[in-house]
Design an enzyme around this catalytic site. Structure first.
Site, short mmCIF file in Angstrom:
data_model
loop_
_atom_site.label_atom_id
_atom_site.label_comp_id
_atom_site.label_asym_id
_atom_site.label_seq_id
_atom_site.Cartn_x
_atom_site.Cartn_y
_atom_site.Cartn_z
N HIS A 67 17.99 121.72 27.83
CA HIS A 67 18.96 120.78 28.42
C HIS A 67 18.40 119.36 28.38
O HIS A 67 19.12 118.41 28.03
CB HIS A 67 19.29 121.18 29.86
N HIS A 114 13.84 125.05 35.77
CA HIS A 114 12.72 124.49 35.01
C HIS A 114 11.73 123.82 35.95
O HIS A 114 12.10 123.33 37.03
CB HIS A 114 13.21 123.47 33.98
#
Length: 298
Positions: A67, A114
Site C-alpha cells: 500500500h 504493518h
C-alpha cells in the site's frame, strides 16, 4: 475496488496519457513489492498487542508495505508526468503527493497491518524505482505505443511472471492479487497500443500543457455519468469473463463446480484472473471512451 474505479477515471475524465503512466508504474512497483514480500517472508505485526482491522490479508507477509509502495508510486508518477500535460503549481502538487502518500502509510499503521519498518521500506523502494526508471519513461512510451512487438510483450511477459510467481508453504492472496495487477496492466497496454494504431488516443487536443478542467456543474454531471457507465462496463466485464473462464477451467481440469477451493490452484487461479483482468484493461482502454462518444458523454 479503488484501482478499478480511480485509475480508469483518470483515463476517462482527465488524460489517458497520465493513466497509462500510472498503470505502468503501478504494475511494476506492485509486482516488485509482492515478490519481495513472498521472498523475504517477514511476518506482519503480532496481534496482540496490535488490533488488526483487515483479517482477509493477515496470512500475507508484511515487508514491504505494498500500500505504501502504490501510494508513493501513484502520487509521484502523477507529479512527475503532469507538468507537461496540465497547468498547475508544482509546489501544490508536491504537497498533495506528500500528503496522500503519508495518509496511506499512516493508515497501514492504524489498521495494524504493518510495522513502521514495513511502511518506510515500501515508500523507499517505490522512490528508488521511480528514480531509476524516470529517465526511460519517454522511451518506454514510444515502444509501448508504436512497436509491433509491444502487444506481444505486454501479454506474454506478465503471464510468464504470473506463472513463475514464488511458491509458498501456505496459500495467501498475493499470487492472485499479483496476477490481477499484471493482467490489468497487460490489457491496458495492449489497448493503448490499439488506440495509437487506430489514430484515436482520446488525449487532450491543442497546445500542451492544457488548463485544469473547470469544476462546473455540467463537468461534474458528465464526470459522474462517465463514472457510472464506465464502472458498470468494467464490473460487468469482470463478472462475465470471470464466470466463463472459471467454468471453462473447471471443465478442462475435471473439477466439480461446487469445489470453491479449486480456484486457489495455480493452474486455475492464474489463467482465470489473468484473462479476467486483461479483459477489464482492454475494455477500459479501448471500448469505454468510444461508448462515451456514442452517448454524448465525451
Amino acid at each position: 475496488m479503488f484501482y478499478i474505479t480511480c485509475l480508469p477515471c483518470i483515463h476517462w475524465s482527465l488524460d489517458p496519457f497520465l493513466c497509462r503512466r500510472l498503470v505502468n508504474m503501478w504494475t511494476l512497483v506492485m509486482y516488485v513489492g509482492q515478490v519481495m514480500k513472498d521472498t523475504l517472508r517477514l511476518p506482519r505485526p503480532l496481534s496482540p498487542p496490535v488490533v488488526k482491522l483487515e483479517p482477509r490479508i493477515d496470512a500475507e507477509y508484511g515487508l514491504p508495505s505494498t500500500h505504501a509502495m502504490a501510494a508513493t508510486a501513484i502520487s509521484f508518477t502523477v507529479l512527475l508526468s503532469a507538468p507537461s500535460r496540465i497547468q498547475f503549481q508544482f509546489e501544490v502538487g508536491l504537497l498533495i503527493a506528500l500528503t496522500l502518500s503519508a495518509l496511506v502509510c499512516l493508515s497501514r499503521l492504524y489498521t495494524g497491518m504493518h510495522s513502521v519498518l514495513d511502511v518506510i521500506c515500501g515508500a523507499l523502494i517505490s522512490a528508488v524505482i521511480l528514480f531509476l526508471t524516470y529517465p526511460y519513461w519517454e522511451a518506454f512510451d514510444r515502444f509501448q505505443l508504436t512497436s509491433a512487438v509491444s502487444p506481444i510483450a505486454a501479454l506474454t511477459l506478465p503471464l510468464l511472471l504470473s506463472y513463475t510467481y514464488p511458491e509458498l508453504d501456505r496459500y495467501t492472496t498475493t499470487r492472485g492479487d499479483t496476477t490481477t495487477i499484471l493482467g490489468a496492466g497487460a490489457g491496458c497496454s495492449v489497448g493503448y497500443w490499439v488506440n495509437q494504431q487506430l489514430g484515436q488516443t482520446f488525449e487532450p487536443q491543442g497546445a500542451l500543457p492544457v488548463p485544469l478542467p473547470a469544476l462546473t456543474a455540467n463537468a461534474l454531471a458528465l464526470g459522474g455519468a462517465r463514472f457510472l457507465v464506465g464502472g458498470a462496463a468494467l464490473l460487468g466485464t469482470r463478472l462475465a469473463v470471470k464466470t466463463v473462464s472459471l467454468q471453462a477451467l473447471y471443465w478442462w481440469y475435471g473439477v466439480p463446480r461446487s469445489d470453491g477451493g479449486a480456484r486457489r490452484r495455480r493452474e486455475i487461479e492464474v489463467p482465470y484472473k489473468f484473462v479476467t483482468y486483461t479483459s477489464v484493461g482492454l475494455v477500459n482502454s479501448i471500448l469505454v471512451n468510444r461508448v462515451f462518444i456514442l452517448l454524448g458523454l465525451l
